[in-house]
Design a protein around this motif. Structure first.
Motif, PDB file in Angstrom:
ATOM      1  N   VAL A 374       1.166  -0.964  -0.275  1.00 50.41           N
ATOM      2  CA  VAL A 374       0.068  -0.322  -0.139  1.00 50.41           C
ATOM      3  C   VAL A 374       0.954   0.883  -0.270  1.00 50.41           C
ATOM      4  CG1 VAL A 374      -1.810   1.443   1.040  1.00 50.41           C
ATOM      5  CG2 VAL A 374      -1.888  -1.419   0.952  1.00 50.41           C
ATOM      6  N   GLY A 375       0.809   2.191  -0.935  1.00 53.82           N
ATOM      7  CA  GLY A 375       1.019   3.386  -0.632  1.00 53.82           C
ATOM      8  C   GLY A 375       2.788   3.732  -1.839  1.00 53.82           C
ATOM      9  N   ALA A 376       3.070   2.526  -1.807  1.00 54.20           N
ATOM     10  CA  ALA A 376       4.215   2.229  -3.405  1.00 54.20           C
ATOM     11  C   ALA A 376       3.677   1.835  -4.335  1.00 54.20           C
ATOM     12  CB  ALA A 376       4.732   0.351  -2.886  1.00 54.20           C
ATOM     13  N   ASP A 377       4.940   2.374  -5.323  1.00 54.46           N
ATOM     14  CA  ASP A 377       4.351   1.838  -7.056  1.00 54.46           C
ATOM     15  C   ASP A 377       5.789   0.881  -7.489  1.00 54.46           C
ATOM     16  OD1 ASP A 377       2.681   1.871  -8.930  1.00 54.46           O
ATOM     17  OD2 ASP A 377       3.284   4.045  -9.618  1.00 54.46           O
ATOM     18  N   LEU A 378       5.148   0.568  -8.437  1.00 48.97           N
ATOM     19  CA  LEU A 378       6.343  -0.418  -9.622  1.00 48.97           C
ATOM     20  C   LEU A 378       6.175  -0.088 -10.366  1.00 48.97           C
ATOM     21  CD1 LEU A 378       8.051  -3.047  -9.370  1.00 48.97           C
ATOM     22  CD2 LEU A 378       6.579  -3.984  -9.767  1.00 48.97           C
ATOM     23  N   ARG A 379       8.193  -0.008 -11.785  1.00 49.27           N
ATOM     24  CA  ARG A 379       8.058   0.102 -12.899  1.00 49.27           C
ATOM     25  C   ARG A 379       9.038  -0.829 -13.097  1.00 49.27           C
ATOM     26  NH1 ARG A 379       9.585   5.438 -15.575  1.00 49.27           N
ATOM     27  NH2 ARG A 379       7.182   6.285 -15.670  1.00 49.27           N
ATOM     28  N   ILE A 380       8.862  -1.957 -14.675  1.00 46.67           N
ATOM     29  CA  ILE A 380       9.360  -2.797 -14.915  1.00 46.67           C
ATOM     30  C   ILE A 380      10.179  -1.392 -16.527  1.00 46.67           C
ATOM     31  CG2 ILE A 380       9.970  -4.710 -16.268  1.00 46.67           C
ATOM     32  CD1 ILE A 380       8.980  -4.644 -12.743  1.00 46.67           C
ATOM     33  N   ALA A 381      11.326  -1.465 -16.165  1.00 52.29           N
ATOM     34  CA  ALA A 381      11.383  -0.044 -17.069  1.00 52.29           C
ATOM     35  C   ALA A 381      12.937  -1.036 -17.893  1.00 52.29           C
ATOM     36  CB  ALA A 381      12.600   0.786 -16.307  1.00 52.29           C
ATOM     37  N   ASP A 382      12.945  -0.202 -19.738  1.00 50.18           N
ATOM     38  CA  ASP A 382      13.954  -0.710 -20.044  1.00 50.18           C
ATOM     39  C   ASP A 382      15.121   0.174 -20.198  1.00 50.18           C
ATOM     40  OD1 ASP A 382      14.209   1.662 -21.475  1.00 50.18           O
ATOM     41  OD2 ASP A 382      13.386   0.760 -22.902  1.00 50.18           O
ATOM     42  N   ALA A 383      16.310  -0.227 -20.498  1.00 50.75           N
ATOM     43  CA  ALA A 383      17.371   0.308 -20.413  1.00 50.75           C
ATOM     44  C   ALA A 383      17.767   1.570 -20.598  1.00 50.75           C
ATOM     45  CB  ALA A 383      18.990  -0.729 -21.681  1.00 50.75           C
ATOM     46  N   ASP A 384      16.150   2.119 -21.267  1.00 54.53           N
ATOM     47  CA  ASP A 384      16.581   3.833 -20.827  1.00 54.53           C
ATOM     48  C   ASP A 384      15.587   4.396 -20.463  1.00 54.53           C
ATOM     49  OD1 ASP A 384      18.252   3.827 -23.087  1.00 54.53           O
ATOM     50  OD2 ASP A 384      17.398   3.148 -24.467  1.00 54.53           O
ATOM     51  N   GLY A 385      15.304   3.599 -19.156  1.00 53.66           N
ATOM     52  CA  GLY A 385      13.787   4.008 -17.966  1.00 53.66           C
ATOM     53  C   GLY A 385      12.026   3.915 -18.564  1.00 53.66           C
ATOM     54  N   ARG A 386      12.397   3.285 -19.521  1.00 56.27           N
ATOM     55  CA  ARG A 386      10.539   3.556 -20.272  1.00 56.27           C
ATOM     56  C   ARG A 386       9.547   1.918 -19.727  1.00 56.27           C
ATOM     57  NH1 ARG A 386      13.547   4.741 -25.565  1.00 56.27           N
ATOM     58  NH2 ARG A 386      13.505   2.761 -25.726  1.00 56.27           N
ATOM     59  N   ALA A 387       9.316   2.024 -19.594  1.00 55.51           N
ATOM     60  CA  ALA A 387       8.435   1.272 -18.970  1.00 55.51           C
ATOM     61  C   ALA A 387       8.440   0.636 -19.675  1.00 55.51           C
ATOM     62  CB  ALA A 387       7.088   2.137 -18.591  1.00 55.51           C
ATOM     63  N   LEU A 388       7.733  -0.994 -19.721  1.00 54.61           N
ATOM     64  CA  LEU A 388       7.652  -2.044 -20.780  1.00 54.61           C
ATOM     65  C   LEU A 388       6.585  -2.666 -19.755  1.00 54.61           C
ATOM     66  CD1 LEU A 388      11.931  -3.876 -20.080  1.00 54.61           C
ATOM     67  CD2 LEU A 388      10.776  -2.358 -21.720  1.00 54.61           C
ATOM     68  N   ALA A 412      27.894   8.738  -5.763  1.00 57.08           N
ATOM     69  CA  ALA A 412      27.788   7.873  -6.801  1.00 57.08           C
ATOM     70  C   ALA A 412      27.030   6.698  -6.742  1.00 57.08           C
ATOM     71  CB  ALA A 412      29.338   6.734  -6.699  1.00 57.08           C
ATOM     72  N   ALA A 413      26.558   6.645  -5.966  1.00 53.11           N
ATOM     73  CA  ALA A 413      25.350   5.226  -5.526  1.00 53.11           C
ATOM     74  C   ALA A 413      24.412   5.856  -5.574  1.00 53.11           C
ATOM     75  CB  ALA A 413      25.915   5.297  -4.052  1.00 53.11           C
ATOM     76  N   ASN A 414      24.383   7.887  -5.230  1.00 55.29           N
ATOM     77  CA  ASN A 414      22.895   7.971  -5.535  1.00 55.29           C
ATOM     78  C   ASN A 414      22.842   8.279  -6.806  1.00 55.29           C
ATOM     79  OD1 ASN A 414      21.954   8.028  -2.698  1.00 55.29           O
ATOM     80  ND2 ASN A 414      23.243   9.861  -2.249  1.00 55.29           N
ATOM     81  N   ALA A 415      23.612   8.538  -7.359  1.00 56.00           N
ATOM     82  CA  ALA A 415      23.163   9.324  -8.841  1.00 56.00           C
ATOM     83  C   ALA A 415      22.806   8.042  -9.671  1.00 56.00           C
ATOM     84  CB  ALA A 415      24.514   9.738  -9.351  1.00 56.00           C
ATOM     85  N   ALA A 416      23.529   6.421  -9.455  1.00 53.55           N
ATOM     86  CA  ALA A 416      22.642   4.863  -9.734  1.00 53.55           C
ATOM     87  C   ALA A 416      21.769   4.721  -9.027  1.00 53.55           C
ATOM     88  CB  ALA A 416      23.725   3.991 -10.091  1.00 53.55           C
ATOM     89  N   ALA A 417      21.374   4.927  -8.387  1.00 50.48           N
ATOM     90  CA  ALA A 417      20.191   4.348  -7.849  1.00 50.48           C
ATOM     91  C   ALA A 417      18.668   5.597  -8.156  1.00 50.48           C
ATOM     92  CB  ALA A 417      20.305   4.312  -6.408  1.00 50.48           C
ATOM     93  N   ARG A 418      18.751   6.767  -7.879  1.00 48.22           N
ATOM     94  CA  ARG A 418      17.864   7.871  -8.233  1.00 48.22           C
ATOM     95  C   ARG A 418      17.533   7.526 -10.058  1.00 48.22           C
ATOM     96  NH1 ARG A 418      14.741   7.114  -3.672  1.00 48.22           N
ATOM     97  NH2 ARG A 418      13.315   8.890  -5.289  1.00 48.22           N
ATOM     98  N   VAL A 419      16.415   7.536  -9.867  1.00 48.15           N
ATOM     99  CA  VAL A 419      16.164   7.083 -11.476  1.00 48.15           C
ATOM    100  C   VAL A 419      14.971   7.789 -11.824  1.00 48.15           C
ATOM    101  CG1 VAL A 419      17.556   5.938 -12.246  1.00 48.15           C
ATOM    102  CG2 VAL A 419      15.465   4.867 -11.145  1.00 48.15           C
ATOM    103  N   GLY A 420      14.250   8.515 -13.155  1.00 47.86           N
ATOM    104  CA  GLY A 420      13.365   8.667 -13.552  1.00 47.86           C
ATOM    105  C   GLY A 420      13.062   9.946 -12.570  1.00 47.86           C
ATOM    106  N   ASP A 421      11.681   9.868 -12.699  1.00 47.00           N
ATOM    107  CA  ASP A 421      10.701  11.055 -11.743  1.00 47.00           C
ATOM    108  C   ASP A 421      10.262  10.620 -10.208  1.00 47.00           C
ATOM    109  OD1 ASP A 421       9.638  13.012 -11.045  1.00 47.00           O
ATOM    110  OD2 ASP A 421       8.060  12.919 -12.408  1.00 47.00           O
ATOM    111  N   GLY A 422      11.645  10.377  -9.456  1.00 47.70           N
ATOM    112  CA  GLY A 422      11.732   9.397  -8.038  1.00 47.70           C
ATOM    113  C   GLY A 422      11.280   8.554  -8.001  1.00 47.70           C
ATOM    114  N   TRP A 423      12.002   7.773  -9.021  1.00 41.56           N
ATOM    115  CA  TRP A 423      12.403   6.233  -8.982  1.00 41.56           C
ATOM    116  C   TRP A 423      13.478   5.536  -8.360  1.00 41.56           C
ATOM    117  CZ3 TRP A 423       8.396   3.249  -9.906  1.00 41.56           C
ATOM    118  CH2 TRP A 423       6.707   4.071 -10.688  1.00 41.56           C
ATOM    119  N   LEU A 424      13.593   4.584  -8.300  1.00 37.86           N
ATOM    120  CA  LEU A 424      14.407   3.867  -7.738  1.00 37.86           C
ATOM    121  C   LEU A 424      15.009   2.775  -7.876  1.00 37.86           C
ATOM    122  CD1 LEU A 424      15.945   4.253  -4.071  1.00 37.86           C
ATOM    123  CD2 LEU A 424      15.443   1.508  -4.521  1.00 37.86           C
TER     124      LEU A 424
END
Length: 650
Positions: A374-388, A412-424
């Motif tokens: 509850v409250g969380a969201d999930l995305r399956i993304a390709d190498a460019d971050g597009r939703a699959l 470095a870890a933050n740059a790699a983990a924080r992606v898209g618009d508010g995703w991890l």
């Protein structure tokens, strides 16, 4: 569950109830602590910390093995606005290296530990040419049993977005990644866990998971405290030595909630095979949370089938997906629905691949991990971050109020983990089928062993010190064989000589890694070269795939035959009778290892669990004579027998 603003509010509320925590340290060794007394003890400890100058916002490392002492200092830090940083306390170089890395990474904060561990910490620093750093650590360190102080504690004024604690990923020593979790993060996830688990009014929980692990701390302490549920914390090393006691205590306490990753089920089943199924009633168990490492469906089914005579329901297995970055829980299936899986074709699980479902014997069975909590969201993304779309493999991204804003002082870890618009980006690969998540593997090379993730570069750094291994000529990989329920730990070492000349190197690598980490090495394999990318990065996955497909079967068989001819006829020292008894204990724990009296227990690849069981057997025969750390100093049966002879004579 009452809505809380901070974790301190939760303990305040629990302290007004009759709830309590049980601490299980042995079959007949238990302590109890009510929430009321926990609050009182936490404020006493906070007064001690403040007398030493600790101030709100300051991190404090908790390197405490005793669960009761741990929770007292954890809550002291919470009440004082300090930031607790749990680090698993242990005697191996891996434990001490992680502590040293975390301490340095966090700019040398205070450490709370006991006298025995402090001695080991100082020894580690001295042995690694950093005695001055060890002295600095000791100057500000605090005992986990400090004397009382006269001043009263001053509770801090806390806000929901204040940092509650920092959770460092298990197994990582090379590049510490401290997950920063706020009170709001943790409480949002606890609310989600509550709904997803369909808690009743009076749940009873029992866990042997360490409180330095997110499942142990958040899942089986903080969540239960927020409900003022009674819960029981079993010492992790006690479970390692006596896994059947976990089941005995679950029956005795009428526990409704249990938890374990893969290796715990396997460890328990081995004990049942050796000693028989205990005559107990587990019909009260409602859910067993299964997570923390890739889930093996056949192992879960075997566990349920084996324990069916105890009244354990076939639907209790609760296979969940989570990570510290999500404050623990990311996806849950319906509570009580039981184990659910799909079978998919091998070799078609790369990013962008469409999953092909396959019922053949060669298919991979994947476990249904449910939908976002509850409250969380999930995305399956390709190498460019597009939703699959559905049934397409991609990177697993998560978002929500339970998800960390980032890692402590790690750009470095933050740059790699924080992606898209508010995703991890979790670093996992998976797909969604019929609305449910299935994990297919890791985007990177993390190795899962005994519920912990181990970074190959850390293990390679340890193996690098073995005689015969050239600089940057070793690669570590975890390989999950078809039908297996755990990763094999395999090392590949560049070597161009005859196979028989590689045997000493293989033994040296296995011994070095085992001694330094407690992990058992399954195979050390000579290779002519280690494949690398054009940028020079090791292609461990290529070696792992070749190994899984049988590319090294011949050399493994040859090495196994050569190593099986090792000399096991070494003359026993004084105390030959003791050596015979010690060998019997070792043979009972590891009958497949054929341990000789002159064999190094670390060289032949005993796991930390097996070593703990050997120590338990020695302790039962010769109480209070040998500590488990003595096995490091006297690693052969002959050496240990001689030491034991001296100790018993004294």
């Amino acid at each position: 569950m009452t809505s809380f603003n901070t974790l301190a509010d939760a303990l305040d509320a629990a302290a007004e109830t009759d709830g309590e925590i049980g601490f299980i340290d042995g079959a007949n060794d238990e302590r109890r602590l009510s929430y009321r007394l926990l609050k009182r003890a936490a404020l006493r400890m906070l007064a001690v910390l403040q007398a030493e100058g600790a101030a709100p916002g300051e991190p404090i490392i908790l390197y405490i093995a005793d669960n009761l002492r741990f929770v007292q200092f954890y809550w002291a830090a919470i009440y004082g606005g300090l930031i607790p940083v749990p680090v698993a306390a242990g005697a191996t170089d891996a434990h001490l290296a992680k502590l040293a890395k975390v301490w340095a990474h966090m700019d040398e904060p205070r450490v709370v530990t006991d006298a025995r561990h402090m001695e080991r910490i100082l020894g580690y620093f001295e042995n690694n040419g950093a005695a001055a750093a060890g002295e600095r650590l000791a100057e500000t360190a605090l005992s986990d049993e400090p004397p009382a102080v006269e001043q009263a504690a001053e509770q801090a004024t806390l806000a929901a977005n204040d940092t509650a604690f920092i959770q460092f990923s298990s197994g990582s020593t090379g590049d510490p990644k401290g997950v920063v979790l706020t009170h709001a993060n943790v409480l949002a996830n606890i609310a989600a866990i509550t709904e997803g688990s369909a808690f009743g009014a009076h749940e009873i929980a029992l866990s042997w998971m360490p409180l330095t692990h997110d499942m142990g701390l958040i899942g089986f302490h903080l969540t239960l405290l927020c409900h003022a549920f009674n819960h029981h914390l079993m010492a992790t090393d006690l479970f390692a030595r006596r896994p059947l006691l976990w089941l005995d205590k679950a029956a005795e306490k009428k526990a409704t909630l249990l938890c374990s990753p893969n290796f715990g089920y396997r460890h328990t089943l081995r004990a049942i095979s050796a000693k028989g199924l205990p005559d107990i009633d587990l019909s009260h168990v409602r859910l067993i949370y299964n997570g923390a490492e890739p889930i093996a469906a056949p192992l879960a089914r075997e566990f349920l089938e084996t324990l069916a005579p105890t009244g354990l329901s076939p639907d209790v297995m609760f296979c969940v997906y989570g990570l510290a970055e999500a404050s623990l829980a990311a996806t849950f299936p319906p509570a009580g629905a039981g184990l659910s899986t799909v079978r998919v074709a091998r070799g078609e699980l790369g990013i962008g691949d469409t999953v092909r479902f396959d019922d053949s014997d060669n298919a991979i069975e994947l476990v249904n991990l449910g939908t976002p909590v509850v409250g969380a969201d999930l995305r399956i993304a390709d190498a460019d971050g597009r939703a699959l779309g559905a049934d397409t493999v991609g990177r697993v991204w998560i978002a929500g109020p339970n998800v960390t804003a980032g890692y402590y002082a790690n750009d470095a870890a933050n740059a790699a983990a924080r992606v898209g618009d508010g995703w991890l980006d979790t670093g996992d690969l998976g797909f969604v089928h019929a609305g449910d998540l299935y994990i297919t593997g890791r985007a990177k090379d993390i190795i899962f062993i005994n519920g912990a993730n181990h970074y190959p570069q850390d293990l390679e750094a340890i193996a690098q010190a073995a005689d015969g291994v050239e600089l940057n000529k070793v690669a570590a990989a975890g390989v999950r064989a078809p039908g297996a329920d755990a990763d094999e730990l395999v090392f590949f070492v560049v070597f161009r000589g005859h196979t028989e000349d590689f045997v000493p190197i293989a033994r040296a690598v296995a011994q070095r890694v085992n001694h330094g980490t407690g992990l058992a090495v399954d195979h050390v394999i000579p290779v002519r070269q280690i494949p690398k990318t054009t940028s020079g990065k090791l292609q461990r996955a290529t070696l792992a795939r070749d190994y899984a497909e049988g590319g090294f079967d011949d050399v493994v068989a040859e090495l196994d035959a050569l190593m099986a001819t090792r000399d096991t006829s070494a003359d026993a020292p004084a105390g030959a009778g003791l050596a015979d008894e010690l060998k019997a204990i070792c043979d009972e724990v590891a009958p497949d290892k054929q341990i000789g009296p002159g064999d190094d227990l670390f060289e032949i690849g005993l796991s930390s669990l097996e070593l703990a069981q050997i120590h338990e057997g020695i302790e039962a025969r010769w109480p209070d004579t040998i500590e488990i750390n003595d096995l490091f100093d006297y690693p052969t049966i002959n050496d240990l027998a001689a030491f034991l002879a001296r100790e018993t004579a004294a």
